[in-house]
Scaffold this active site. Structure first.
Site, PDB file in Angstrom:
ATOM      1  N   PRO A 260     -31.448  50.298 -76.651  1.00 31.50           N
ATOM      2  CA  PRO A 260     -30.066  50.201 -76.177  1.00 31.50           C
ATOM      3  C   PRO A 260     -29.137  51.282 -76.708  1.00 31.50           C
ATOM      4  O   PRO A 260     -28.006  51.401 -76.249  1.00 31.50           O
ATOM      5  CB  PRO A 260     -29.633  48.824 -76.687  1.00 31.50           C
ATOM      6  CG  PRO A 260     -30.458  48.618 -77.913  1.00 31.50           C
ATOM      7  CD  PRO A 260     -31.781  49.250 -77.628  1.00 31.50           C
ATOM      8  N   ASP A 283     -32.236  59.710 -69.377  1.00 27.43           N
ATOM      9  CA  ASP A 283     -31.187  59.012 -68.647  1.00 27.43           C
ATOM     10  C   ASP A 283     -29.829  59.260 -69.286  1.00 27.43           C
ATOM     11  O   ASP A 283     -29.711  59.571 -70.470  1.00 27.43           O
ATOM     12  CB  ASP A 283     -31.461  57.501 -68.634  1.00 27.43           C
ATOM     13  CG  ASP A 283     -32.524  57.112 -67.615  1.00 27.43           C
ATOM     14  OD1 ASP A 283     -32.885  57.966 -66.806  1.00 27.43           O
ATOM     15  OD2 ASP A 283     -32.975  55.951 -67.658  1.00 27.43           O
ATOM     16  N   LYS A 305     -28.629  58.316 -63.918  1.00 24.17           N
ATOM     17  CA  LYS A 305     -28.275  57.517 -62.742  1.00 24.17           C
ATOM     18  C   LYS A 305     -27.340  56.419 -63.223  1.00 24.17           C
ATOM     19  O   LYS A 305     -27.740  55.526 -63.954  1.00 24.17           O
ATOM     20  CB  LYS A 305     -29.516  56.918 -62.078  1.00 24.17           C
ATOM     21  CG  LYS A 305     -30.491  57.952 -61.553  1.00 24.17           C
ATOM     22  CD  LYS A 305     -31.468  57.354 -60.561  1.00 24.17           C
ATOM     23  CE  LYS A 305     -32.403  56.353 -61.180  1.00 24.17           C
ATOM     24  NZ  LYS A 305     -33.416  56.974 -62.036  1.00 24.17           N
ATOM     25  N   ASP A 338     -35.890  49.279 -72.019  1.00 27.15           N
ATOM     26  CA  ASP A 338     -37.334  49.245 -71.815  1.00 27.15           C
ATOM     27  C   ASP A 338     -37.637  49.775 -70.415  1.00 27.15           C
ATOM     28  O   ASP A 338     -37.009  49.342 -69.437  1.00 27.15           O
ATOM     29  CB  ASP A 338     -37.857  47.813 -71.950  1.00 27.15           C
ATOM     30  CG  ASP A 338     -39.367  47.756 -71.856  1.00 27.15           C
ATOM     31  OD1 ASP A 338     -40.014  47.606 -72.907  1.00 27.15           O
ATOM     32  OD2 ASP A 338     -39.910  47.872 -70.744  1.00 27.15           O
ATOM     33  N   THR A 366     -35.302  46.048 -74.982  1.00 29.44           N
ATOM     34  CA  THR A 366     -34.417  45.872 -73.839  1.00 29.44           C
ATOM     35  C   THR A 366     -33.066  45.340 -74.305  1.00 29.44           C
ATOM     36  O   THR A 366     -32.947  44.701 -75.355  1.00 29.44           O
ATOM     37  CB  THR A 366     -35.053  44.948 -72.791  1.00 29.44           C
ATOM     38  OG1 THR A 366     -34.289  45.013 -71.587  1.00 29.44           O
ATOM     39  CG2 THR A 366     -35.110  43.506 -73.281  1.00 29.44           C
ATOM     40  N   MET A 420     -26.197  45.048 -65.466  1.00 27.98           N
ATOM     41  CA  MET A 420     -25.406  45.824 -64.488  1.00 27.98           C
ATOM     42  C   MET A 420     -24.570  44.899 -63.607  1.00 27.98           C
ATOM     43  O   MET A 420     -24.468  45.096 -62.397  1.00 27.98           O
ATOM     44  CB  MET A 420     -26.344  46.694 -63.635  1.00 27.98           C
ATOM     45  CG  MET A 420     -27.217  47.636 -64.449  1.00 27.98           C
ATOM     46  SD  MET A 420     -28.634  48.315 -63.553  1.00 27.98           S
ATOM     47  CE  MET A 420     -29.709  46.876 -63.427  1.00 27.98           C
TER      48      MET A 420
END
Length: 512
Positions: A260, A283, A305, A338, A366, A420
């Site tokens: 994270p 990312d 993204k 993850d 995650t 999200m």
């Protein structure tokens, strides 16, 4: 966005500011000056001699420790006289000049060290050494030092030096003790073996991927045991080099979970992959602290993204991985959290499989697990929730996902974490209440989990929209819903470690 970006616009410098330049300096066969016969001077002289220097000691008298040191170096024999009245040892040993130093002492010296009683003597030595162009250190007088000594971990030819720039010597010693426990004594033998093999390995393998592959395998062997290498280890390693030399150059892709944000949450395997990569495709959510662990020579490409922002197309990312791997590169696809949880890893693996590219996956922490850890809350509880769900909080078009069984999601015996879901939080709350989940069900919103910018809110499902309004959704947001989230305070524990999380319908609060 068709083109991949080489770096972030706000990325930090590749090398942060250094208090001092760490340099490993060869003194083999060089002349070094030590002025003073104290125990402190003896320690510095011993260090220089251990590096192969010819240490010229200028002191009318030597301390008992210093005299014993020089006597031990002679094997107990008397020092041989010199024409200038000095006595000498073999090269790499000591030469005692039983007098005070003078400017002529600096001729041909590689460095000079002194133990001076007062600042006047220190300044005189310092200025004389500088005038002669000799790097100088006056013990325990930083104002008259051009360089400093650090705490040393000695597995020579592996040498680790730790410096705090004089700010906290005890801290440097504590760090040294920790490193000592991490580096087995056998590392010295493995490093000596590496020295013996290097010339033959370099003759067999091309610079770049071939040599790096060999030395990575060497390192894996060295750290797989605390024992020294067996006599046959050298032959086996050279045979390994021959196999690497004749094998076709083949790249591969490793999907790595960056977690994270907190770099300390990376697995050891993830760190090794970062340090072995030729190219890193990362990312937008990967933290700079994680990137700092990568091999400095690795090329870094930002392929971020983010919802609601200009992004790289997945097709471009897939094509880039294939192109780089077919060129023989070791590619790390670095993903926040993850790779296998909302990371589109399945699409990337399928594409690489179709192209015949070797791919493996290193899992990461995650965000939901990091959230639970940070808040001290279990996502499951035998009295409240026997299962946990991770659900994407929005559809491809920005609204609620239409292919989710919302009646099942509203199960009060399940903890649900929405990824999200910041922009759809109000819709999520309305839908779950409509499907029968009690409005007073505990809810938590957390953004930038595990990062310095982390913010959290706790309250109830019916007030979830208020929580999002306070936390915002410009940064990555997690929403957790379920009665297990209130179990800690219900069980009678205080909530200090949970960031002040409310129990059930208690007033919600935001914590920055």
């Amino acid at each position: 966005m068709d083109a991949l970006q080489p770096q972030r616009n706000d990325a930090p410098a590749r090398m942060e500011a250094l208090a001092k330049l760490p340099v490993f300096w060869s003194l083999q066969g060089k002349r070094a000056i030590v002025a003073g016969g104290s125990d402190a001077a003896a320690w510095k002289a011993e260090l220089l001699a251990a590096c192969g220097a010819e240490v010229h000691v200028y002191a009318p008298e030597l301390s008992e420790t210093f005299a014993a040191l020089m006597g031990d170096a002679q094997g107990g024999a008397a020092l041989a006289p010199r024409a200038d009245g000095a006595s000498t040892d073999r090269p790499g040993g000591y030469v005692h000049h039983p007098r005070d130093w003078d400017s002529a002492a600096f001729a041909g010296a590689a460095l000079a060290i002194a133990d001076c009683e007062d600042d006047a003597d220190a300044r005189s030595f310092y200025e004389s050494a500088r005038a002669a162009g000799v790097p100088v250190n006056v013990i325990d007088k930083p104002a008259f030092c051009q360089f400093q000594f650090g705490s040393i971990v000695n597995r020579s030819p592996v040498v680790v030096a730790i410096s705090t720039d004089g700010a906290a010597p005890i801290l440097a010693q504590a760090i040294r003790r920790r490193i000592e426990t991490l580096l087995p004594r056998s590392l010295k033998s493995w490093a000596e073996l590496a020295q013996g093999l290097r010339e033959r390995v370099n003759a067999s393998l091309l610079p770049g991927p071939q040599r790096r592959a060999f030395w990575e395998r060497f390192v894996d062997r060295a750290f797989a045991t605390v024992a020294a290498p067996e006599k046959s280890a050298g032959r086996a390693l050279l045979a390994d080099a021959e196999r690497i030399a004749t094998a076709p150059s083949a790249g591969r892709v490793t999907l790595v979970g960056a977690g994270p944000g907190d770099a300390e949450l990376l697995t050891l395997k993830a760190v090794r992959a970062l340090q072995a990569a030729d190219v890193i495709l990362f990312d937008d959510l990967v933290s700079d602290d994680v990137l700092e662990l990568a091999r400095r020579e690795a090329k870094r490409l930002l392929v971020g993204k983010r919802g609601g922002r200009e992004s790289c197309r997945q097709e471009d990312i897939n094509a880039t991985m294939v192109k780089l791997a077919k060129a023989g590169k070791r590619v790390v696809r670095l993903k926040s959290g993850d790779p296998m949880v909302f990371g589109r890893a399945g699409e990337e693996i399928a594409h690489l499989d179709r192209e015949g590219i070797a791919v493996d996956v290193i899992p990461g922490i995650t965000a939901a697990s990091a959230m639970a850890s940070r808040l001290g809350l279990s996502l499951t509880h035998r009295d409240h929730a026997q299962s946990v769900r991770f659900i994407t909080g929005h559809s491809r078009h920005g609204g609620l996902p239409t292919d989710v069984d919302w009646r099942s999601v509203a199960d009060p015996r399940t903890t649900t974490v929405f990824y999200m879901g910041g922009r759809t939080a109000a819709l999520i709350a309305d839908r779950l209440v409509a499907e029968g989940l009690p409005p007073a069900t505990a809810a938590i919103v957390i953004s930038d989990v595990s990062r310095p910018t982390e913010r959290k809110w706790s309250g109830t499902l019916e007030r979830l929209a208020d929580g999002i309004a306070e936390i915002g959704f410009d940064n990555p947001v997690l929403i957790a819903i379920g009665s297990a989230l209130a179990a800690r305070t219900t069980a009678g524990n205080d909530d200090r470690d949970a960031g002040g999380l409310a129990d059930g319908p208690a007033p919600a609060k935001a914590v920055g």
